[in-house]
Scaffold this motif. Structure first.
Motif, PDB file in Angstrom:
ATOM      1  N   THR A   1      24.283  63.875  54.210  1.00  0.00           N
ATOM      2  CA  THR A   1      23.760  63.248  53.003  1.00  0.00           C
ATOM      3  C   THR A   1      23.532  64.304  51.933  1.00  0.00           C
ATOM      4  O   THR A   1      23.302  65.470  52.241  1.00  0.00           O
ATOM      5  N   THR A   2      23.623  63.889  50.676  1.00  0.00           N
ATOM      6  CA  THR A   2      23.341  64.775  49.561  1.00  0.00           C
ATOM      7  C   THR A   2      22.081  64.305  48.858  1.00  0.00           C
ATOM      8  O   THR A   2      22.029  63.190  48.331  1.00  0.00           O
ATOM      9  N   VAL A   3      21.058  65.147  48.901  1.00  0.00           N
ATOM     10  CA  VAL A   3      19.775  64.861  48.258  1.00  0.00           C
ATOM     11  C   VAL A   3      19.709  65.682  46.979  1.00  0.00           C
ATOM     12  O   VAL A   3      19.769  66.909  47.015  1.00  0.00           O
ATOM     13  N   ASP A   4      19.604  65.008  45.845  1.00  0.00           N
ATOM     14  CA  ASP A   4      19.516  65.681  44.548  1.00  0.00           C
ATOM     15  C   ASP A   4      18.043  65.806  44.179  1.00  0.00           C
ATOM     16  O   ASP A   4      17.372  64.811  43.891  1.00  0.00           O
ATOM     17  N   ILE A   5      17.528  67.031  44.198  1.00  0.00           N
ATOM     18  CA  ILE A   5      16.125  67.287  43.907  1.00  0.00           C
ATOM     19  C   ILE A   5      15.987  67.750  42.464  1.00  0.00           C
ATOM     20  O   ILE A   5      16.692  68.663  42.022  1.00  0.00           O
ATOM     21  N   ALA A   6      15.096  67.123  41.724  1.00  0.00           N
ATOM     22  CA  ALA A   6      14.779  67.566  40.368  1.00  0.00           C
ATOM     23  C   ALA A   6      13.594  68.517  40.448  1.00  0.00           C
ATOM     24  O   ALA A   6      12.537  68.168  40.966  1.00  0.00           O
ATOM     25  N   LEU A   7      13.796  69.742  39.974  1.00  0.00           N
ATOM     26  CA  LEU A   7      12.757  70.765  40.000  1.00  0.00           C
ATOM     27  C   LEU A   7      12.235  71.016  38.589  1.00  0.00           C
ATOM     28  O   LEU A   7      13.013  71.102  37.637  1.00  0.00           O
ATOM     29  N   SER A   8      10.940  71.158  38.471  1.00  0.00           N
ATOM     30  CA  SER A   8      10.295  71.447  37.194  1.00  0.00           C
ATOM     31  C   SER A   8       9.802  72.883  37.205  1.00  0.00           C
ATOM     32  O   SER A   8       9.022  73.270  38.085  1.00  0.00           O
ATOM     33  N   TYR A   9      10.258  73.678  36.234  1.00  0.00           N
ATOM     34  CA  TYR A   9       9.959  75.106  36.198  1.00  0.00           C
ATOM     35  C   TYR A   9       8.917  75.445  35.142  1.00  0.00           C
ATOM     36  O   TYR A   9       8.865  74.832  34.085  1.00  0.00           O
ATOM     37  N   THR A  10       8.107  76.429  35.459  1.00  0.00           N
ATOM     38  CA  THR A  10       7.152  76.978  34.500  1.00  0.00           C
ATOM     39  C   THR A  10       7.220  78.495  34.576  1.00  0.00           C
ATOM     40  O   THR A  10       7.539  79.069  35.612  1.00  0.00           O
ATOM     41  N   GLY A  11       6.925  79.155  33.463  1.00  0.00           N
ATOM     42  CA  GLY A  11       6.872  80.613  33.438  1.00  0.00           C
ATOM     43  C   GLY A  11       8.225  81.254  33.210  1.00  0.00           C
ATOM     44  O   GLY A  11       9.285  80.664  33.419  1.00  0.00           O
ATOM     45  N   GLY A  12       8.197  82.513  32.776  1.00  0.00           N
ATOM     46  CA  GLY A  12       9.421  83.286  32.570  1.00  0.00           C
ATOM     47  C   GLY A  12      10.350  82.627  31.566  1.00  0.00           C
ATOM     48  O   GLY A  12       9.947  81.849  30.707  1.00  0.00           O
ATOM     49  N   THR A  13      11.639  82.908  31.686  1.00  0.00           N
ATOM     50  CA  THR A  13      12.626  82.343  30.774  1.00  0.00           C
ATOM     51  C   THR A  13      12.928  80.888  31.094  1.00  0.00           C
ATOM     52  O   THR A  13      13.605  80.217  30.318  1.00  0.00           O
ATOM     53  N   ALA A  14      12.436  80.388  32.237  1.00  0.00           N
ATOM     54  CA  ALA A  14      12.730  79.023  32.648  1.00  0.00           C
ATOM     55  C   ALA A  14      11.609  78.056  32.302  1.00  0.00           C
ATOM     56  O   ALA A  14      11.634  76.911  32.733  1.00  0.00           O
ATOM     57  N   ASP A  15      10.623  78.489  31.531  1.00  0.00           N
ATOM     58  CA  ASP A  15       9.460  77.648  31.248  1.00  0.00           C
ATOM     59  C   ASP A  15       9.877  76.320  30.627  1.00  0.00           C
ATOM     60  O   ASP A  15      10.616  76.268  29.651  1.00  0.00           O
ATOM     61  N   GLY A  16       9.403  75.232  31.217  1.00  0.00           N
ATOM     62  CA  GLY A  16       9.706  73.904  30.706  1.00  0.00           C
ATOM     63  C   GLY A  16      11.036  73.338  31.140  1.00  0.00           C
ATOM     64  O   GLY A  16      11.387  72.214  30.769  1.00  0.00           O
ATOM     65  N   GLN A  17      11.787  74.072  31.954  1.00  0.00           N
ATOM     66  CA  GLN A  17      13.126  73.638  32.351  1.00  0.00           C
ATOM     67  C   GLN A  17      13.069  72.651  33.509  1.00  0.00           C
ATOM     68  O   GLN A  17      12.314  72.813  34.457  1.00  0.00           O
ATOM     69  N   LEU A  18      13.875  71.602  33.425  1.00  0.00           N
ATOM     70  CA  LEU A  18      14.131  70.703  34.545  1.00  0.00           C
ATOM     71  C   LEU A  18      15.529  70.994  35.058  1.00  0.00           C
ATOM     72  O   LEU A  18      16.479  71.113  34.270  1.00  0.00           O
ATOM     73  N   VAL A  19      15.658  71.135  36.363  1.00  0.00           N
ATOM     74  CA  VAL A  19      16.947  71.465  36.959  1.00  0.00           C
ATOM     75  C   VAL A  19      17.245  70.523  38.106  1.00  0.00           C
ATOM     76  O   VAL A  19      16.374  70.228  38.938  1.00  0.00           O
ATOM     77  N   SER A  20      18.471  70.038  38.155  1.00  0.00           N
ATOM     78  CA  SER A  20      18.977  69.247  39.276  1.00  0.00           C
ATOM     79  C   SER A  20      19.517  70.196  40.331  1.00  0.00           C
ATOM     80  O   SER A  20      20.402  71.011  40.051  1.00  0.00           O
ATOM     81  N   LEU A  21      18.983  70.108  41.554  1.00  0.00           N
ATOM     82  CA  LEU A  21      19.447  70.949  42.653  1.00  0.00           C
ATOM     83  C   LEU A  21      19.909  70.053  43.800  1.00  0.00           C
ATOM     84  O   LEU A  21      19.123  69.658  44.658  1.00  0.00           O
ATOM     85  N   PRO A  22      21.203  69.685  43.830  1.00  0.00           N
ATOM     86  CA  PRO A  22      21.701  68.873  44.939  1.00  0.00           C
ATOM     87  C   PRO A  22      21.778  69.708  46.223  1.00  0.00           C
ATOM     88  O   PRO A  22      22.281  70.832  46.212  1.00  0.00           O
ATOM     89  N   MET A  23      21.273  69.170  47.309  1.00  0.00           N
ATOM     90  CA  MET A  23      21.304  69.845  48.596  1.00  0.00           C
ATOM     91  C   MET A  23      22.024  68.949  49.604  1.00  0.00           C
ATOM     92  O   MET A  23      21.654  67.787  49.796  1.00  0.00           O
ATOM     93  N   VAL A  24      23.061  69.494  50.214  1.00  0.00           N
ATOM     94  CA  VAL A  24      23.810  68.768  51.231  1.00  0.00           C
ATOM     95  C   VAL A  24      23.147  69.022  52.576  1.00  0.00           C
ATOM     96  O   VAL A  24      22.966  70.171  52.983  1.00  0.00           O
ATOM     97  N   MET A  25      22.766  67.947  53.262  1.00  0.00           N
ATOM     98  CA  MET A  25      22.080  68.031  54.536  1.00  0.00           C
ATOM     99  C   MET A  25      22.970  67.437  55.623  1.00  0.00           C
ATOM    100  O   MET A  25      23.517  66.344  55.463  1.00  0.00           O
ATOM    101  N   ARG A  26      23.112  68.165  56.723  1.00  0.00           N
ATOM    102  CA  ARG A  26      23.971  67.712  57.831  1.00  0.00           C
ATOM    103  C   ARG A  26      23.124  67.526  59.088  1.00  0.00           C
ATOM    104  O   ARG A  26      22.245  68.331  59.373  1.00  0.00           O
TER     105      ARG A  26
END
Length: 245
Positions: A186-211
């Protein structure tokens, strides 16, 4: 485009960092380390409520959980946030439940394995991996959470050192969606919310394939990281909100 000019979440090495504990990245004069997954040092947070993940059909003998967790989904029906309690592992909040797992906890609860053979179990397992990677004391065991392959063999032979995340960049799970599901992978797409550094305020989609391997969900990754590349998000549109802090 040079590696330094690319967004941090698209750099090949960052993609690897997102899937296993590795050395720090440097871009734009600011280090983006494995500490990007760090979160607040809370004890627990109340999780959202919904109906538990269903058991889609009878479980084949070959699909049983290594620790005896019941539940088996032949198809994904995780359309709302599952009920969960949240625990800080390393510095990241991770969801847990009696039904979905973890069914096995070690090292004072910072290294967890055995998740149910359900879509909820796959979701919890994927977040658990990210949380485990924020605690450098897990660095010599992270290979145990990977699916069989060359990367797992490399990490087993040469564990990666931890990072203290001193650049101040942190992230927490903000939501998820199940991109694809089968009892085998299965592929689980996790939305991560970042704070601090150059990534402050960034939302990132991180798909993870799980077997599903050896009675548990394992992370699929190679030297280039996840088979599905991460990407920037402008909002949580299309994701199911899910967070513990």
């Amino acid at each position: 485009m040079s590696n330094a000019e690319q967004p941090f979440y698209r750099r090949p090495l960052w993609i690897v960092v997102a899937i296993f504990l590795a050395v720090a990245l440097v871009g734009g004069g600011v280090a983006v380390a494995t500490g990007v997954f760090n979160g607040r040092n809370d004890n627990t947070a109340a999780g959202p409520t919904s109906a538990p993940s269903s058991t889609g059909s009878s479980m084949p003998a070959s699909a049983k959980s290594v620790c005896g967790l019941k539940g088996y989904d032949s198809t994904n029906d995780l359309t709302t946030a599952p009920r969960a309690t949240w625990k800080i592992i390393g510095s990241t909040a991770t969801p847990q439940s009696a039904a979905a797992g973890p069914g096995k906890t070690e090292d004072d609860g910072r290294f967890n394995t055995c998740f149910a053979h359900t879509s909820t179990g796959a979701l919890f397992a994927s977040v658990n991996y990210l949380a485990a990677s924020t605690d450098s004391r897990n660095s010599n065991r992270l290979y145990e959470l990977l699916a069989d392959g060359d990367l797992k063999d490399q990490l087993k032979a040469t564990p990666q050192p931890g990072s203290d995340g001193s650049d101040g960049t942190r992230a927490q799970v903000a939501g998820f969606k199940i991109d694809s599901y089968s009892p085998q992978e299965t592929t689980v797409d996790i939305a991560l919310s970042y704070t601090g550094g150059t990534a402050d305020g960034q939302l990132v989609s991180l798909p993870m394939v799980m077997r599903w391997e050896e009675g548990d969900w394992k992370v699929v990754a190679d030297d280039n990281g996840s088979p599905v590349a991460p990407a920037a998000l402008s909002s949580l549109g299309g994701y199911i909100p899910f967070s513990g802090v």
